[in-house]
Design an enzyme around this catalytic site. Structure first.
Site, mmCIF file in Angstrom:
data_model
loop_
_atom_site.group_PDB
_atom_site.id
_atom_site.type_symbol
_atom_site.label_atom_id
_atom_site.label_comp_id
_atom_site.label_asym_id
_atom_site.label_seq_id
_atom_site.Cartn_x
_atom_site.Cartn_y
_atom_site.Cartn_z
ATOM 1 C CG ASP A 268 -42.868 -7.707 -25.667
ATOM 2 O OD1 ASP A 268 -42.522 -8.693 -25.232
ATOM 3 O OD2 ASP A 268 -43.543 -7.592 -26.619
ATOM 4 C CG HIS B 69 -41.751 -11.505 -27.600
ATOM 5 N ND1 HIS B 69 -42.702 -10.429 -27.423
ATOM 6 C CD2 HIS B 69 -42.217 -12.426 -28.204
ATOM 7 C CE1 HIS B 69 -43.768 -10.787 -27.949
ATOM 8 N NE2 HIS B 69 -43.345 -11.802 -28.774
ATOM 9 C CB SER C 134 -45.402 -11.052 -31.187
ATOM 10 O OG SER C 134 -45.976 -11.605 -30.171
#
Length: 807
Positions: A196, A259, A585
């Site tokens: 990520d 994220h 996600s």
């Protein structure tokens, strides 16, 4: 699209009409920008050839397309000569070679192809070799084509940039913190690798209090440097790959975007009490397997993730000894071994590593699902039973429930309310004032007011410095997604938007207030989020994707203090430890953690067996008749049942090889792909049977749009992992027009791990011309277990771009 050909051919063709054009390859080969010194004949990645006359004249661009050369004058003399990164994939790592010899072999191949050893050395960017074999190099199109024909090379494809697919959810899917049965010792020995944007190590979600040292199998490392403060016994590894960048001491695995921190903590964060976003959603934030360890691999930079860095992340994670990999990154459908996600996940599968990937955020449209290789578990995003609302109260007393994560509390009781249409800037009439486009509104007319806009865009950024009181957005799609705004704001659906607009136009003194967000319980949960990508998929048509659904709407999890709440420091000064985010996600790490949870009880199970356990015990969902299983696959994960599924549909590496034999792979390519000393010949494998040729937990028959009647045969094998002596009987449910028959309809097992085969016959007809989807299910039941497989028949028109078989 221009077709790439050797630049010599192009130059020779041009030279007949432009005799002063000569080829000057080396000085302009790399990604340089500047005025040609003499003349050039250069190939770009699209087969575009740049020609400049030797004496004077503007640069000219030639396209080679079907024997016709089109000539265009360049708009400027500065030319970007494009030798861009290509990935050269060479299958499994040679077991008898050291990393040094692998790198030397890559250089030798490149030198042979380019014809210049120094240029080849400068061109190579990275070598893979820990888990699979390959390299990245700056190439021209004809060089890439030459390399693809070399012995030992499986595929050569251009590097592309992939997008990111961007708590209480665990209680909702049956994994409460206190009452869940856990195998803590085994769970603590599991490592989840997260590919990520990196990780924020100082988050309370990664506190290692009470943890022992990392598992002895761990072979990874923790990068120290830049602004990364280091690892601990919870976050046991952190590395990065940024192949496109030169060495920079400031680079590190630290998460500048939030994220990766969010997805890692969703999977395996420790329980943190009192977590919230400015008091919203206050509670205990935690991952699904809080005792597991985390290894972070930063492969995304500035909102994008390159193929070459993604492959480097897989290369590291597999070799480091992770058990599960979670990837929340998208990408357009490609042939399996021109797809970095499929390549990385294939080699992970070979090592017994489960890979969960997000299915994409391009819903509610069909044919948009991503990451669809059969050895990947593809995840759709569902709701939980909680939604975040920011109510709008109008001056006429009407209350409208808006959806957003609004952290702002307005001071006044009411503010003037105006629509973008009424506040139009008359000097910018060509702009869309109703949508509040940039420059379309009069600053004076909106100052101090709440502004109502049509369509979700970047209106909050547009209005940020206009001194407005707030923003209401009416949007047609993704109306169920609680977005965050940089100013007080909320979103409503089209019908609610019409009510607001009618109120504004009914009075000269329209007023409103936007409330701070609150969490409410919703009755129609769970549902598939509108943004979640739908199937069917076009790479392997008879494999149903997505596989399964997990919570991905309004998920509270850890966040990086280096990123503002909305990710834009120029507009947003809110820095938080936790954030509410939505996307597939957020769904993928739920399934990664679910796989780790199942593996903690069944450490020897293959990735396919774990996937089967999750799919066949999932809870079917309510959905519109046009999408149904194309949106949620087998249903919403149910971990209490997945721990003890009764039967599993297993697939080992040989099963995937047999499947690949049906899609065009031969002895040579399979040998490169699998590696090792064993020779693989499709003739030596039993031919695959059935419409899909794979022992998949779901059944899918894909047809073209003009088909009215259909039939298909599917072969399946199940393994008993439940009760030693047991008898399962098949029950079938189906929609009108679909007939499903199972033979035999009874399976009797005498021992654990015993296997039984059966055949599924699917036939029927579409009763109405506009109906494109019919479905049903097969349920194997004994006294304790229920093992369910969806059966889906879908007809569609192939996209125009699908002019070749995708494998």
């Amino acid at each position: 699209m221009a077709v790439g050909i050797p630049s010599e051919i192009c130059c020779n063709s041009v030279a007949k009409n432009y005799p002063r054009a000569i080829m000057l390859r080396h000085p302009f080969r790399h990604n340089s920008v500047g005025k040609p010194r003499d003349s050039t004949c250069m190939a770009t990645t699209d087969g575009v050839y740049v020609i400049s006359e030797l004496i004077g004249g503007s640069p000219m661009i030639f396209f080679q397309d079907s024997m016709t050369i089109w000539v265009f004058h360049a708009m400027k003399k500065g030319i970007t000569l494009l030798a861009l990164p290509y990935i050269v994939y060479m299958g499994a790592s040679p077991v008898t070679r050291t990393m040094t010899s692998i790198v030397d072999h890559h250089h030798s191949l490149l030198s042979e192809t380019i014809g210049d050893e120094i240029l080849a050395r400068d061109s190579k960017l990275h070598s893979y070799g820990r888990s699979f074999n390959g390299f990245v190099a700056n190439l021209l199109p004809h060089e890439a084509n030459l390399l693809s024909q070399k012995e030992g090379v499986l595929s050569v494809f251009p590097n592309t940039i992939r997008p990111l697919h961007t708590t209480r959810s665990w209680d909702f899917i049956g994994l409460p913190l206190r009452s869940t049965q856990r195998n803590i010792t085994a769970e603590s020995d599991l490592i989840i690798g997260v590919l990520d944007t990196g990780i924020w190590p100082e988050s309370p979600s990664f506190n290692d209090k009470g943890y022992g040292p990392p598992p002895t199998k761990w072979r990874g490392k923790c990068f120290l440097g830049g602004n990364f403060t280091g690892c601990n016994n919870k976050l046991i590894g952190a590395q990065y790959s940024y192949i496109a960048s030169k060495h920079d001491p400031k680079l590190s695995p630290v998460d500048n975007e939030g994220h990766g921190t969010h997805t890692a903590s969703t999977a395996a964060g420790v329980p943190v009490r009192g977590a919230s976003v400015y008091g919203i959603a206050r509670g205990t934030a935690r991952g699904g397997v809080p005792s597991a360890r985390i290894a972070a691999y930063k492969v995304c930079w500035g909102g994008g993730c390159s193929d070459m860095d993604l492959l480097a992340g897989f290369d590291m994670a597999i070799a480091d000894g992770v058990d599960v990999i979670s990837v929340s990154i998208g990408g357009s459908p490609k042939k399996f071994f021109q797809d970095s996600m499929a390549i990385g996940a294939f080699h992970a599968m070979k090592k017994g590593i489960f890979t969960a990937c997000s299915g994409g955020n391009d819903g509610p449209y069909q044919l948009t699902v991503q990451n669809t290789a059969p050895w990947i578990t593809t995840v759709a995003a569902s709701s939980t039973d909680r939604q975040f609302v920011a109510d709008v109260k109008l001056g006429n007393g009407e209350n409208i429930m808006g959806i957003s994560v609004n952290t702002f509390s307005l001071r006044k009781k009411m503010y003037p309310l105006i629509s973008g249409a009424l506040a139009a800037n008359t000097t910018e009439s060509y702009r869309n004032a109703s949508a509040c486009d940039y420059g379309s509104l009069s600053d004076e007319m909106i100052k101090g007011k709440i502004v109502f806009c049509l369509g979700k865009g970047e209106q909050d950024h547009t209005l940020y410095d206009k001194h407005v009181a707030g923003l209401i957005v009416s949007r047609e799609t993704h109306y169920d997604t609680p977005s965050s705004f940089v100013i007080p704001g909320t979103s409503v659906n089209l019908m609610e938007g019409k009510n607001i607009d009618s109120y504004i136009n009914s009075t000269t003194m329209s007023v409103a207030i936007i409330q701070k967000s609150r969490a409410i319980k919703i009755a129609n949960a769970p549902f598939i989020a509108s943004f979640s990508s739908r199937g069917p998929q076009v790479i392997t048509p008879n494999i149903l994707k997505p596989d399964i659904a997990a919570p991905g709407l309004g998920i509270l999890a850890a966040y990086s203090r280096l990123a503002s709440m909305t990710g834009d420091r120029n507009y947003d000064r809110r820095y938080v430890d936790f954030k509410i985010a939505s996307g597939t996600s957020m769904a993928a790490p739920h399934v990664a953690a679910a796989a780790a949870y199942v593996k903690s009880f069944h450490p020897t199970w293959s990735p396919a067996a774990i996937k089967s356990a999750l799919m066949t015990t999932a809870t079917p969902m309510k959905m519109n008749k046009e999408d149904m299983e194309l949106a949620y696959g087998s249903g919403l994960i149910n971990l209490k049942k997945a721990r003890d599924p009764g039967l599993v549909y297993d697939i080992n590496t040989s099963g995937y090889i047999r499947y690949l034999c049906t899609t065009g792979y031969n002895t040579t390519t399979l040998g490169i792909l699998i590696g090792g000393n064993q020779q693989y010949d499709c003739k030596n494998f039993k031919p695959t049977k059935g419409a899909d040729g794979l022992n998949y937990p779901s059944i899918h028959l894909q047809l073209e749009t003009n088909v009215t009647t259909f039939s298909g045969v599917f072969k399946r094998i199940v393994k008993n992992v439940g009760t030693q002596e047991s008898t399962y009987k098949a029950e079938v449910v189906s929609q009108p027009g679909l007939t499903v028959r199972v033979d035999p309809s009874t399976l009797t097992f005498q021992k654990l791990n015993e296997k039984k085969s059966f055949t599924v016959y699917v036939e029927g007809l579409f009763l109405q011309p506009k109906v494109h989807l019919v479905s049903g299910a097969i349920e194997w039941k004994d006294a304790k277990h229920s093992v369910v497989s969806p059966v889906v028949v879908y007809r569609y028109s192939p996209p125009l771009w699908m002019d070749e078989k995708k494998v």
